[in-house]
Structures are given as C-alpha cells and as structure tokens.
Design a protein around this motif. Sequence first.
Motif, PDB file in Angstrom:
ATOM      1  N   ARG A 154       0.819  -1.209   0.000  1.00  0.00           N
ATOM      2  CA  ARG A 154       0.000   0.000   0.000  1.00  0.00           C
ATOM      3  C   ARG A 154       0.858   1.267   0.000  1.00  0.00           C
ATOM      4  O   ARG A 154       0.361   2.355  -0.313  1.00  0.00           O
ATOM      5  CB  ARG A 154      -0.938  -0.001   1.217  1.00  0.00           C
ATOM      6  CG  ARG A 154      -0.246  -0.021   2.562  1.00  0.00           C
ATOM      7  CD  ARG A 154      -1.241  -0.275   3.690  1.00  0.00           C
ATOM      8  NE  ARG A 154      -0.576  -0.581   4.948  1.00  0.00           N
ATOM      9  CZ  ARG A 154      -0.319   0.299   5.885  1.00  0.00           C
ATOM     10  NH1 ARG A 154      -0.661   1.558   5.696  1.00  0.00           N
ATOM     11  NH2 ARG A 154       0.284  -0.060   6.997  1.00  0.00           N
ATOM     12  N   LYS A 157       2.581   1.301  -3.845  1.00  0.00           N
ATOM     13  CA  LYS A 157       1.493   1.458  -4.811  1.00  0.00           C
ATOM     14  C   LYS A 157       1.818   0.768  -6.140  1.00  0.00           C
ATOM     15  O   LYS A 157       2.812   0.053  -6.260  1.00  0.00           O
ATOM     16  CB  LYS A 157       1.140   2.929  -4.993  1.00  0.00           C
ATOM     17  CG  LYS A 157       0.720   3.570  -3.666  1.00  0.00           C
ATOM     18  CD  LYS A 157       0.042   4.877  -3.864  1.00  0.00           C
ATOM     19  CE  LYS A 157      -0.466   5.388  -2.522  1.00  0.00           C
ATOM     20  NZ  LYS A 157      -1.205   6.644  -2.684  1.00  0.00           N
ATOM     21  N   TRP A 264      -9.143  -0.135  -3.506  1.00  0.00           N
ATOM     22  CA  TRP A 264      -7.762   0.264  -3.217  1.00  0.00           C
ATOM     23  C   TRP A 264      -6.928  -0.981  -2.962  1.00  0.00           C
ATOM     24  O   TRP A 264      -7.437  -2.089  -3.000  1.00  0.00           O
ATOM     25  CB  TRP A 264      -7.703   1.251  -2.065  1.00  0.00           C
ATOM     26  CG  TRP A 264      -8.061   0.742  -0.707  1.00  0.00           C
ATOM     27  CD1 TRP A 264      -9.287   0.328  -0.270  1.00  0.00           C
ATOM     28  CD2 TRP A 264      -7.184   0.603   0.423  1.00  0.00           C
ATOM     29  NE1 TRP A 264      -9.234  -0.049   1.044  1.00  0.00           N
ATOM     30  CE2 TRP A 264      -7.957   0.106   1.505  1.00  0.00           C
ATOM     31  CE3 TRP A 264      -5.830   0.863   0.629  1.00  0.00           C
ATOM     32  CZ2 TRP A 264      -7.414  -0.139   2.763  1.00  0.00           C
ATOM     33  CZ3 TRP A 264      -5.292   0.626   1.896  1.00  0.00           C
ATOM     34  CH2 TRP A 264      -6.072   0.139   2.940  1.00  0.00           C
ATOM     35  N   THR A 265      -5.639  -0.797  -2.713  1.00  0.00           N
ATOM     36  CA  THR A 265      -4.681  -1.908  -2.754  1.00  0.00           C
ATOM     37  C   THR A 265      -5.034  -3.080  -1.845  1.00  0.00           C
ATOM     38  O   THR A 265      -4.702  -4.226  -2.159  1.00  0.00           O
ATOM     39  CB  THR A 265      -3.265  -1.422  -2.397  1.00  0.00           C
ATOM     40  OG1 THR A 265      -3.311  -0.643  -1.188  1.00  0.00           O
ATOM     41  CG2 THR A 265      -2.688  -0.585  -3.522  1.00  0.00           C
ATOM     42  N   SER A 305      -4.289   4.183  -5.047  1.00  0.00           N
ATOM     43  CA  SER A 305      -3.510   2.982  -5.337  1.00  0.00           C
ATOM     44  C   SER A 305      -2.434   3.131  -6.395  1.00  0.00           C
ATOM     45  O   SER A 305      -1.626   2.221  -6.566  1.00  0.00           O
ATOM     46  CB  SER A 305      -4.465   1.852  -5.761  1.00  0.00           C
ATOM     47  OG  SER A 305      -5.490   1.663  -4.813  1.00  0.00           O
ATOM     48  N   GLN A 307       0.902   4.861  -8.355  1.00  0.00           N
ATOM     49  CA  GLN A 307       2.076   5.680  -8.148  1.00  0.00           C
ATOM     50  C   GLN A 307       1.808   7.080  -8.688  1.00  0.00           C
ATOM     51  O   GLN A 307       1.056   7.261  -9.637  1.00  0.00           O
ATOM     52  CB  GLN A 307       3.286   5.046  -8.832  1.00  0.00           C
ATOM     53  CG  GLN A 307       3.696   3.727  -8.194  1.00  0.00           C
ATOM     54  CD  GLN A 307       4.809   3.009  -8.929  1.00  0.00           C
ATOM     55  OE1 GLN A 307       5.287   3.476  -9.965  1.00  0.00           O
ATOM     56  NE2 GLN A 307       5.230   1.867  -8.398  1.00  0.00           N
ATOM     57  N   GLU A 364      -6.983   8.167   1.953  1.00  0.00           N
ATOM     58  CA  GLU A 364      -5.608   7.750   1.691  1.00  0.00           C
ATOM     59  C   GLU A 364      -4.661   8.020   2.862  1.00  0.00           C
ATOM     60  O   GLU A 364      -3.842   7.154   3.198  1.00  0.00           O
ATOM     61  CB  GLU A 364      -5.060   8.399   0.422  1.00  0.00           C
ATOM     62  CG  GLU A 364      -3.742   7.759   0.019  1.00  0.00           C
ATOM     63  CD  GLU A 364      -2.949   8.576  -0.976  1.00  0.00           C
ATOM     64  OE1 GLU A 364      -2.020   7.997  -1.565  1.00  0.00           O
ATOM     65  OE2 GLU A 364      -3.236   9.768  -1.155  1.00  0.00           O
TER      66      GLU A 364
END
Length: 420
Positions: A154, A157, A264-265, A305, A307, A364
Amino acid sequence: MPEKSTHKVHPPPAWLTSDYVQEKLRTYFKNSSLKLEKLVTSPAIANGGNYGSVMTRINVEYFTKESKDKQATTFLVKTTFADKDPAGDVLIHYGVYTREMDIYEHILPQLADMVKKELKDPRKLFAATMNVDRKRDSIIFEDMSLDNYKVACRRKKLDLEHTHLVLEKLASFHAAASVLAERQPGIFAENYDRGFFNNHTRAYGKIMTNLLEALSRSLSSDRELGPRFKHKIDRLVERIMDYGERTMLSNSGDFLTLAHGDLWTTNFMFQNDAKDHPTNAIFIDFQFSVWNSPAIDLHYFFATSLQDNLRLEHQAELVQFYYYKLVEALKKLKYSGRIPSLFEFQLQFRSRAFYSVFCSLVFEPVMQYEGKEDASLEQILSSSESGMRFKDSVYESEAIKKKLSITLPFLDQFGLLDDM
C-alpha cells in the motif's frame, strides 16, 4: 518482514467452534463423513488493516471416509463487529453486511460464470464462497493466499503493469454486471444505493469531517500549504457530504453498473509468475458496492492505489485504456444498451471528479498510516485525547506532508476545493 499493524485486532467470534466449522465443511465438500480433527483460528488483518469488518483465518485438518489421509487447508471468515463497537454503529446504516452476503451468494457466482464462459477468460475474478450465514452475518470464503495471491504494498502502490491488469479485470467486472442487470431486471434495485455518499444516511459524515478538521489543524503550521489551502479545507468540512451526494447523481445517458465502491490496494490481490510479473488480479471486499457510474471506481482507484506519476500525468490515458477494455467486454456479452463514446465517457469521469477529493484527503492518509496510535474507526470518531492524537498523527508524517504538497494543488487546479 511483514508490515507492523497499528490496527485494532478483534478476537474470533465465539460461535466459530469446531462443530460449526465441521458442519460447513461437510456442506461445502458435499461429504457427510467428513470429520474435523483440528481447528486453529487467528486474526487475518489485510495489509494495512481492515476498518469495515472482522477477518479471521481458520486452519483446519480433517479426514473423510474415502480418504484416510489427513487433509489440511485454510479459509477466511468475515464477520461484523461486536455489539456496541462504534464502527458497527456506523456501518449498519449502509446495509454493508446484507449487501455483501447477497453479492457473494448470488451475484459473484453469476458474474464469474459470465466472464469465464462468455468473455473466455479462465482466470479467477473473485474468491469462491464457501458459506454465507445470514443468522450470524458472516461469510466464509477460500483463502486465496493458498494460490499465492498477495496484496500489493500500500506504500509503494502500483506501477503501470499492475494498473493495466486491474483496469482490465475491472472492465470485465463492470461489463458483466451491466449485462446481468439487463438479463435480470431489478437484481440491483434494492440495497445497492448506499455508497459512502447517498441520500439515505450520513453516518460516515463525522468520519469525513473529523479527519478534514485534523488536516486543517496540520495546515495551520504549514507555511507553504497553509495560506493557500487551509481556508478551502475549512469550507470543505461543512460541504463535503453535500458535494459527495451530488457526485453520485446520474445524468441522462450515463453508463451505469455495479461499482466495487472501495477499490484500493487492500481490496484486490495479485498472482505473479516466476519472474514476479502479475498474471491475474482478483477483487475482494464488496461491502460498499453500489449501482452507479464506473467512474467512481476509477477515481477511488487512481487516488489511493497508483504511483504518483501515473495518477498525475497519465490519468486520461488510463481512462482510455479502461474504456476500450469495457467496450470490448460489453460487445462480447452482447450488451443491448447504448455504449457512450470515449469523449462522453471522459466527461462522465470528469463529472465524478469530486470523488477523488475525499479519497485523497480523508481515506488515503489513513490507509498510509504507520504511526504508533491504535488505528480504528472508533479512534476517528472519538473526541478523547487518544482519538485526537490519532487523527492529528495521521497528517504528521513526512510522507503524508509530501503527498499533500502534490495532491492539494492537483485537486485545486480542477476547482475541486472551491465552491461547487
């Protein structure tokens, strides 16, 4: 080395006994002779924690009449929070538990079948359901780690290769759900209208505003970002729920589907080849799935998620990549509705852009939290010394400060921090 967890760990439910598990195993394997010899339970907290449920891993050893050799495997058990837990008091308003049980029991098996047979994709899309127990608000499903599925880091990313794979699988999921709604009218009519923002409840409002207020406090001492953004965040505290609900409104001609809602991750897993390249991705955790625009999944995914260079510099290209995969899947599934043009879909994506605000500024930073305080919804809701200390610490790390120095100007250039 595994990541340190600062999240509240819940004990396994008291009803998760050997007798209970043996009964479910017999049903799942369709073998009444199965004898459970050993049951071991342990907390199963996903990478980064889980704010919406209690996760328990069960390790089982059993015999059957047909095979005297001992069999061993593991499953994951997902349950609600215990009575009087503040998180449960919030989540109950969103129908998350009944919705996810419906999805795992009725929706996902049909979507998986469509993807496999009609899209000709043999790869898994979800974890298989072992049991749904509505009396106990619980789901038991296969442990995908047994097939070497893992969640991505996480903090690091996703790079472009992983991002493309998720978007490809997401397009298949969205396309299949839209076609399922055509084939079975009304299947998503009930209990699929309560995402984080909706017209029924604002129970998540206090979570949103408490964290935004903590962000505002952090900006008070920031000489660079404070003068530019503190007043905008203060104004957003009062309006975030209004703006969020407006984001969920559909416009004429919008393409709609079952959005994952919490993408999300931690909520997807990858399987890699021998060279550590991803070969498949599956989705998990459907508590906040909602019938709406697929754009809300894209904004959530991009904000939490990806970069930074992908999110900030290649967003339109990624929407285009997803769109072409979506159209390809819809045509294979013989979707009879109107498919928007790429230009129209880009406008639909942009019209949902406020969804990225709460993902970037509220969710986040909590997802990235690695401080010393106990991390839980209870802490976010609490005005106690511990609760305030946790919320403030969310925005104190150098990593989050650096992230905000990029994110706040990025959101601001689209007018997402101004009056809307």
